[in-house]
Design a protein around this motif. Sequence first.
Motif, PDB file in Angstrom:
ATOM      1  N   UNK A 152       0.826  -1.202   0.000  1.00 29.79           N
ATOM      2  CA  UNK A 152       0.000   0.000   0.000  1.00 29.79           C
ATOM      3  C   UNK A 152       0.864   1.258   0.000  1.00 29.79           C
ATOM      4  N   UNK A 153       0.444   2.214  -0.800  1.00 30.86           N
ATOM      5  CA  UNK A 153       1.115   3.502  -0.912  1.00 30.86           C
ATOM      6  C   UNK A 153       0.084   4.608  -0.885  1.00 30.86           C
ATOM      7  N   UNK A 154       0.531   5.831  -0.613  1.00 31.69           N
ATOM      8  CA  UNK A 154      -0.329   7.002  -0.729  1.00 31.69           C
ATOM      9  C   UNK A 154       0.194   7.813  -1.896  1.00 31.69           C
ATOM     10  N   UNK A 155      -0.715   8.184  -2.789  1.00 30.53           N
ATOM     11  CA  UNK A 155      -0.312   9.000  -3.930  1.00 30.53           C
ATOM     12  C   UNK A 155      -1.141  10.267  -3.994  1.00 30.53           C
ATOM     13  N   UNK A 156      -0.559  11.293  -4.626  1.00 29.73           N
ATOM     14  CA  UNK A 156      -1.269  12.539  -4.874  1.00 29.73           C
ATOM     15  C   UNK A 156      -1.680  12.553  -6.336  1.00 29.73           C
ATOM     16  N   UNK A 157      -2.919  12.968  -6.588  1.00 31.56           N
ATOM     17  CA  UNK A 157      -3.444  13.032  -7.939  1.00 31.56           C
ATOM     18  C   UNK A 157      -3.873  14.471  -8.220  1.00 31.56           C
TER      19      UNK A 157
END
Length: 84
Positions: free
Chosen positions: A40-45
């Motif tokens: 799991x990762x956190x990404x900015x869109x």
Amino acid sequence: MNNPCRFSMAMASIENGFRVRRRDWNRPAYIEAVNIAGMSFVRMVMHTGVSGPYTPSSCDMMASDWEILPTEDKTRVERDETGW
């Protein structure tokens, strides 16, 4: 908009499948959890769909202006007058 919350609530919301953003960000963007190869990762869109890894700053972690996006906003981010 909904009531702002702290970073811990924003992260808990991401873990539950929501997208969140900071009210203070001057350009529309949101962050979300993604799962790649079992990790799991956190990404900015950004509104353009361009995305990348997100690492919160100390200011982000101390902020209390996080907004949990309603589920109907999960597929879009509003553009502001600058086109972002």
